[in-house]
Design a protein around this motif. Structure first.
Motif, mmCIF file in Angstrom:
data_model
loop_
_atom_site.group_PDB
_atom_site.id
_atom_site.type_symbol
_atom_site.label_atom_id
_atom_site.label_comp_id
_atom_site.label_asym_id
_atom_site.label_seq_id
_atom_site.Cartn_x
_atom_site.Cartn_y
_atom_site.Cartn_z
ATOM 1 N N HIS A 6 0.898 -1.246 0.069
ATOM 2 C CA HIS A 6 0.019 0.196 0.006
ATOM 3 C C HIS A 6 0.623 1.230 0.018
ATOM 4 O O HIS A 6 0.641 2.199 0.482
ATOM 5 N N VAL A 7 1.993 1.261 -0.211
ATOM 6 C CA VAL A 7 3.299 2.988 -0.100
ATOM 7 C C VAL A 7 2.843 2.617 -1.755
ATOM 8 O O VAL A 7 3.746 2.506 -2.611
ATOM 9 N N PRO A 8 2.688 3.852 -2.494
ATOM 10 C CA PRO A 8 2.824 4.594 -3.360
ATOM 11 C C PRO A 8 4.410 4.274 -3.616
ATOM 12 O O PRO A 8 5.078 4.633 -3.364
ATOM 13 N N ALA A 9 4.693 4.818 -5.229
ATOM 14 C CA ALA A 9 5.684 4.590 -6.442
ATOM 15 C C ALA A 9 6.881 6.119 -5.951
ATOM 16 O O ALA A 9 5.483 7.017 -5.363
ATOM 17 N N GLY A 10 7.709 5.673 -4.912
ATOM 18 C CA GLY A 10 7.817 7.420 -4.888
ATOM 19 C C GLY A 10 7.974 7.306 -3.297
ATOM 20 O O GLY A 10 8.961 8.908 -2.785
ATOM 21 N N ALA A 11 7.830 6.616 -2.599
ATOM 22 C CA ALA A 11 7.278 7.317 -1.219
ATOM 23 C C ALA A 11 8.657 6.385 -0.487
ATOM 24 O O ALA A 11 8.467 6.983 0.857
ATOM 25 N N LEU A 12 9.408 5.263 -0.170
ATOM 26 C CA LEU A 12 10.204 4.309 -0.332
ATOM 27 C C LEU A 12 11.731 5.029 -0.927
ATOM 28 O O LEU A 12 12.162 5.940 -1.417
ATOM 29 N N PRO A 13 12.848 5.109 0.423
ATOM 30 C CA PRO A 13 13.892 5.384 -0.142
ATOM 31 C C PRO A 13 14.419 4.490 -1.365
ATOM 32 O O PRO A 13 14.251 3.251 -1.369
ATOM 33 N N ARG A 14 15.682 5.240 -2.210
ATOM 34 C CA ARG A 14 16.305 4.408 -3.288
ATOM 35 C C ARG A 14 16.916 3.586 -2.784
ATOM 36 O O ARG A 14 17.334 3.138 -4.131
ATOM 37 N N GLU A 15 17.114 3.403 -1.895
ATOM 38 C CA GLU A 15 18.361 2.298 -1.207
ATOM 39 C C GLU A 15 17.591 1.102 -1.527
ATOM 40 O O GLU A 15 18.589 0.038 -1.756
ATOM 41 N N LEU A 16 16.197 0.772 -1.237
ATOM 42 C CA LEU A 16 15.346 -0.031 -1.666
ATOM 43 C C LEU A 16 15.702 -0.977 -3.330
ATOM 44 O O LEU A 16 15.579 -2.183 -3.711
ATOM 45 N N GLY A 17 15.536 0.012 -4.309
ATOM 46 C CA GLY A 17 15.906 -0.169 -5.652
ATOM 47 C C GLY A 17 17.073 -0.852 -5.677
ATOM 48 O O GLY A 17 17.223 -1.726 -6.548
ATOM 49 N N ALA A 18 17.611 -1.997 -4.805
ATOM 50 C CA ALA A 18 18.813 -2.538 -4.502
ATOM 51 C C ALA A 18 18.756 -3.934 -4.773
ATOM 52 O O ALA A 18 19.321 -5.066 -4.259
ATOM 53 N N LEU A 19 17.279 -3.508 -3.889
ATOM 54 C CA LEU A 19 16.355 -5.412 -3.665
ATOM 55 C C LEU A 19 16.329 -5.648 -4.872
ATOM 56 O O LEU A 19 15.942 -5.950 -5.888
ATOM 57 N N LEU A 20 17.317 -7.190 -5.005
ATOM 58 C CA LEU A 20 17.244 -8.552 -5.884
ATOM 59 C C LEU A 20 15.672 -9.351 -6.607
ATOM 60 O O LEU A 20 14.704 -9.592 -5.447
ATOM 61 N N LEU A 21 16.033 -9.284 -7.119
ATOM 62 C CA LEU A 21 14.122 -9.491 -8.315
ATOM 63 C C LEU A 21 15.305 -10.260 -9.566
ATOM 64 O O LEU A 21 15.813 -9.800 -10.031
ATOM 65 N N PRO A 22 13.772 -11.348 -9.725
ATOM 66 C CA PRO A 22 14.383 -12.246 -11.130
ATOM 67 C C PRO A 22 13.886 -11.797 -11.767
ATOM 68 O O PRO A 22 12.986 -10.112 -11.795
ATOM 69 N N ASP A 23 15.022 -11.592 -12.928
ATOM 70 C CA ASP A 23 13.854 -10.694 -14.220
ATOM 71 C C ASP A 23 13.831 -12.076 -15.075
ATOM 72 O O ASP A 23 13.673 -13.232 -14.950
ATOM 73 N N THR A 24 13.234 -11.738 -15.827
ATOM 74 C CA THR A 24 12.768 -12.821 -17.483
ATOM 75 C C THR A 24 13.482 -14.264 -17.541
ATOM 76 O O THR A 24 12.974 -15.221 -18.632
ATOM 77 N N ASP A 25 14.876 -13.291 -17.265
ATOM 78 C CA ASP A 25 15.774 -14.686 -17.589
ATOM 79 C C ASP A 25 16.240 -15.674 -16.175
ATOM 80 O O ASP A 25 17.167 -16.300 -16.487
ATOM 81 N N GLY A 26 15.340 -15.020 -14.846
ATOM 82 C CA GLY A 26 15.541 -15.483 -13.508
ATOM 83 C C GLY A 26 16.902 -15.176 -13.253
ATOM 84 O O GLY A 26 17.312 -16.017 -12.314
ATOM 85 N N GLU A 27 17.902 -14.207 -13.682
ATOM 86 C CA GLU A 27 18.747 -13.493 -13.243
ATOM 87 C C GLU A 27 18.101 -12.432 -11.892
ATOM 88 O O GLU A 27 16.894 -12.212 -12.080
ATOM 89 N N LEU A 28 18.753 -12.850 -11.365
ATOM 90 C CA LEU A 28 18.597 -11.245 -9.905
ATOM 91 C C LEU A 28 19.640 -10.386 -9.800
ATOM 92 O O LEU A 28 20.336 -10.080 -11.041
ATOM 93 N N VAL A 29 18.274 -9.703 -10.535
ATOM 94 C CA VAL A 29 19.003 -8.297 -10.759
ATOM 95 C C VAL A 29 18.080 -7.226 -10.245
ATOM 96 O O VAL A 29 17.014 -7.154 -9.214
ATOM 97 N N PRO A 30 18.808 -6.049 -9.267
ATOM 98 C CA PRO A 30 18.172 -4.563 -8.837
ATOM 99 C C PRO A 30 17.133 -4.037 -8.749
ATOM 100 O O PRO A 30 16.917 -4.499 -10.540
ATOM 101 N N ALA A 31 15.940 -4.174 -7.917
ATOM 102 C CA ALA A 31 14.312 -3.549 -8.743
ATOM 103 C C ALA A 31 14.859 -2.338 -9.561
ATOM 104 O O ALA A 31 13.604 -2.364 -10.111
#
Length: 924
Positions: free
Chosen positions: A545-570
């Motif tokens: 329930h948090v809108p885009a832009g409300a969280l610190p930029r540091e969370l952009g480093a959270l690793l998520l899988p891309d379409t190739d299955g690689e873990l990539v920063p959000a």
């Protein structure tokens, strides 16, 4: 006993004989009487004519037991003052002639020494009464003195020592009439005007008077009983609330809004105005011993007695008006004022009158407590915690000094926190208390004072201070989050105030902004897919329930899988179908989050941690330099004069495909977040788009808004459908940069461009203005070889002339005129390296004319009136036909409508008056 003589009912003959005998026996006595009477007129009773006569009228009404009426008018024989009430009697006449004595035994005054006030305007006074009349005359007194071989003193004669009987009765309807035959130097009209100014005061001071008529204006005093010992008095359209004590009356002025308007600057009235200055908020009419002239208190007079009952008066007023009766702290205006102020304050400190917060019995100020910022809600919560609370309306800073003057004990939030320590209340009560306390917390100082306020925990304990607690509000994950490692505030007591006082508010944003979380994100091993998935699951559930832009930029480093299955920063991923992907270059650094992750979590959660959809907006408070990883950021900072309070910038603009800017601009304009960044002309986003974005082969900064016709024909209109929203990203209506100046100079010299004369003049004016203001770096400007004339033609720069005098344009061919505004002609000439017309052309009229003046020429006056400008000044010569012979850059003879020669004389034909007047003649 010998009956009185009907022709002399008051025995004035015997009184005169006695006085003359005393003067004959002692000529010194005559001089003493003269000096005494003069002193009374010049000192004690100066400016008190109406006051003294009104006092006599009030006393007469009191003696008669009726409501007094008084009438003042100017007749052919002088000033008349008539009144109802007890008529003139023998003791009264004796008091009038005694000079040093009064016959009064009660009342304000009755024909004593105060009557000498009339001598300030008259030396011939007649008192007409239904019991007999007497007259005093300075001239007649001089005659009698000479008849008795007495030499009148040089300083004058005592007018009121000798009285003669007269037969004139008082005016009908009145018992006594005083006629003052005014001296020639007295202005009767001004005298009546001064009386009108005094009437309201006299009706307030002398309750025995019911009405006073001055000239044709009647003034009445209407007294209404309001109950509780308070009366409302209305005089001359004004109102007062009156209270009464054993030794004084107090009148508080009431304004049109029904609120007391404190006086603050007045004098003691005993009962009429004295010279004892006061600074009390009310008029004070007191029964207090005064010196004979009633201007000063007698030494040793008990001033403190005047204050007796003042607190009772205050308590009788409406609760919201009482505080107005407290003297405002300040310097006393006199010794009497100081004594009376202290007595009034002592009376107010020790008696009940102050409104209480609970609305019950009034409080004694020295036993009352005021809490800064107290509200009704807080007063209710603290009713059984803080005794003697003052009403909330009086607890604002506005009344702090006033309450302090009556010794009200003031407390602050720190004392409240202390009194609450150990208090046993249920959590709901604490929540209501926090809600009532919240308006008080306006700064960090108040927050620090409440740092030790008790907080109930969910396990039943009561701890001191919110800083060691956390709030468990809804985190968007199905209810309160269990946090066993922190002190959790009881849910029923949870309130935003606790967060302001230092409690950790365990909201999703707060948890996701915790530095400990950032450390955990950085510590995840990219090869440990399970650990990355577990942390991502926790973060994304919280971020739902948090809108885009409300969280610190540091969370952009959270690793998520891309379409190739690689873990990539959000922040290096896009959502499937993101419109941003359609406008970026083909080899952009963004990947796409895998479909399973996109299906499992809400799109808002993914966007909150940095996964892209459209353009993202960077917001940084108090930025200090180009350290935000924005393209070309350093160049933008060079254009900023002062650091902005907040940096708002759209990211990744440099990744847009140059052929897709039309689509990218539509995307920027459609998103409210990015659209707001577009509107800031001085901001980074608008600057970058003006400088680098290309539309239809041109930079945005070279295009104009379609409705901005300033540079029409020189700049092309922006063809984008969202041009209005892009206005700040387009060229300005003024020249604000060297780049725009260079473009305009280039376009002005381009024969393929066809601007209107108005656009040409506007461009030249804008260029000259920017040059004069120091906006341009001329070292970066390459001047073209051609310039644009007012005729629209492109001519060689060597042929151009800049008219700096309006009349010169009449002899220069339009194809050579390069013009903007006359006021900036010199700046334009310097910028374009062109000669000023006044330097390059000289001309003088060839034929004679008629020397005249502007004010004598109807056409000139008509032209000035029509144009709404002042008529020019200076010499004027009128010609039937005006021909000037030119030399220099322009030669030959030319017919002109008007001209100004080297001597400053304006030459004008009939057709030239309008232009000459509009230009100010030779003054331009």
């Amino acid at each position: 006993m010998t009956p009185p003589d009907p022709a002399d009912p008051f025995g004035t003959a015997a009184l005169r004989d006695g006085t003359l005998l005393a003067w004959q026996a002692s000529p010194t006595r005559l001089r003493e009487d003269t000096a005494t009477e003069s002193d009374l007129v010049r000192a004690g009773y100066r400016d008190r004519v109406l006051t003294e006569l009104a006092q006599n009228a009030a006393d007469a009404a009191t003696r008669a037991g009726t409501a007094g009426a008084m009438r003042v008018w100017v007749g052919d024989d002088g000033l008349h003052v008539a009144n109802t009430g007890a008529p003139l009697d023998g003791p009264g006449v004796q008091a009038l002639t005694a000079l040093r004595a009064s016959a009064k035994t009660a009342g304000v005054g009755r024909f004593g020494v105060g009557f000498t006030a009339v001598l300030s305007v008259s030396d011939d006074i007649e008192i007409r009464s239904r019991t007999g009349s007497v007259r005093f005359s300075g001239e007649r007194t001089r005659t009698v003195l000479r008849e008795h071989d007495l030499t009148p003193p040089r300083s004058g004669v005592p007018v009121l020592r000798l009285a003669w009987p007269t037969a004139a009765p008082p005016v009908s309807g009145f018992d006594t009439e005083i006629v003052l035959r005014l001296r020639p130097d007295v202005d009767a009209r001004a005298l009546l005007g001064g009386f009108r100014d005094e009437v309201a005061d006299l009706l307030l001071e002398l309750p025995a008077l019911g009405s006073v008529t001055i000239g044709g204006a009647e003034f009445t005093c209407v007294r209404t009983d309001l109950g509780d010992g308070i009366h409302e008095i209305a005089v001359a359209g004004r109102r007062w609330w009156e209270g009464e004590g054993p030794h004084a009356r107090w009148l508080a002025p009431v304004g049109d809004t029904g609120e007391i308007a404190p006086v603050g600057d007045d004098v003691l009235r005993a009962p009429t105005r004295s010279d004892e200055e006061l600074s009390l908020p009310v008029l004070v009419i007191a029964d207090v011993p005064m010196q004979p002239d009633r201007r000063r208190l007698l030494p040793g007079a008990r001033v403190d007695r005047i204050a007796e009952g003042y607190a009772r008066f205050a308590a009788s007023l409406p609760a919201d008006q009482r505080i107005a009766l407290v003297p405002v702290p300040g310097f006393a205006r006199s010794e009497a004022d100081g004594l009376l102020r202290e007595a009034v304050l002592a009376e107010l400190r020790t008696h009940p009158w102050l409104p209480a917060a609970d609305g019950d019995d009034d409080l004694v100020p020295e036993r009352a407590t005021a809490l800064d910022g107290l509200t009704e809600e807080l007063a209710e919560a603290l009713a059984d915690v803080v005794p003697g609370l003052v009403a909330p309306a009086l607890c604002s800073p506005r009344y702090a000094s006033v309450l302090g003057a009556v010794d009200v004990h003031r407390i602050g939030p720190a004392r409240i926190a202390e009194l609450l320590t150990g208090l046993d209340r249920d959590p709901h009560w604490w929540c209501r208390l926090y809600d009532a306390l919240e308006p008080l917390v306006v700064d960090s100082v108040v927050a620090e004072e409440l740092a030790s306020i008790p907080v109930p925990l969910s396990d039943g304990r009561l701890v001191t201070g919110p800083r060691t607690t956390v709030l468990g509000s809804d985190l968007g994950v199905g209810g309160p989050l269990a946090l066993p490692w922190v002190r959790l505030v009881h849910p029923d007591a949870a309130h935003p105030l606790l967060a302001r006082l230092g409690a950790g508010t365990v909201t999703a944003v707060d948890l996701l902004s915790d530095p400990a979380l950032f450390a955990a994100v950085e510590d995840v091993d990219p090869d440990d897919a399970d650990a990355a998935a577990e942390l991502a699951d926790t973060v994304l559930r919280l971020a739902e329930h948090v809108p885009a832009g409300a969280l610190p930029r540091e969370l952009g480093a959270l690793l998520l899988p891309d379409t190739d299955g690689e873990l990539v920063p959000a922040d290096e991923l896009l959502l499937p179908g993101a419109p941003l992907a359609a406008v970026l270059v083909d080899k952009s650094p963004f990947g796409t989050v895998d479909s399973e992750t996109a299906d499992r979590y809400a799109a808002d959660s993914l966007r909150a941690v940095g996964v892209g959809w459209g353009f993202t907006v960077l917001r940084a408070d108090l930025p200090t330099g180009p350290d935000h990883d924005l393209p070309d950021e350093e160049q933008w900072w060079d254009t900023v004069d002062t650091d902005p309070d907040t940096l708002v910038a759209v990211r990744d603009l440099d990744l847009v495909d140059e052929t897709r800017w039309a689509q990218a601009l539509s995307l920027l304009a459609a998103d409210p977040d990015t659209a707001s960044a577009l509107a800031d002309r001085d901001g980074y986003t608008a600057w970058w788009l003006r400088t680098y974005a290309v539309l239809d082969g041109q930079l945005l900064g070279r295009l104009r808004a379609p409705d901005d016709l300033t540079f029409e024909g020189l700049l092309d209109p922006c063809p984008h459908p969202d041009a209005e929203q892009l206005r700040a990203c387009l060229a300005a209506s003024a020249v604000d940069s060297t780049a725009l100046a260079a473009l305009l100079l280039e376009r002005l010299a381009d024969p393929n461009r066809h601007p209107t004369p108005a656009a040409v003049a506007a461009a030249h004016s804008a260029l000259a203005g920017a040059y004069g203001a120091g906006v341009l770096d001329v070292t970066e400007l390459d001047l073209p070889d051609a310039v644009r004339s007012i005729a629209g033609t492109v001519v060689d720069a060597t042929d151009g002339l800049v008219p700096d005098r309006p009349w010169l344009a009449a002899v220069i061919p339009a194809e050579r005129i390069v013009i903007g505004a006359t006021a900036t002609a010199r700046a334009l000439a310097e910028l374009l390296d062109l000669p000023l017309a006044s330097d390059a052309v000289s001309a003088e009229p060839t034929g004679p004319g008629r020397a005249t003046e502007w004010s004598r020429e109807p056409q000139a006056v008509l032209a000035a009136a029509t144009a709404g400008v002042p008529l020019p000044r200076g010499p004027l010569t009128v010609h039937e036909r005006l021909v000037v012979r030119c030399a220099g850059a322009v030669t030959g003879e030319h017919d002109v409508a008007w001209w100004v020669d080297r001597s400053g004389t304006t030459h004008c034909t009939a057709a030239g008056f309008a232009a000459a007047v509009a230009s100010g003649g030779a003054g331009t």
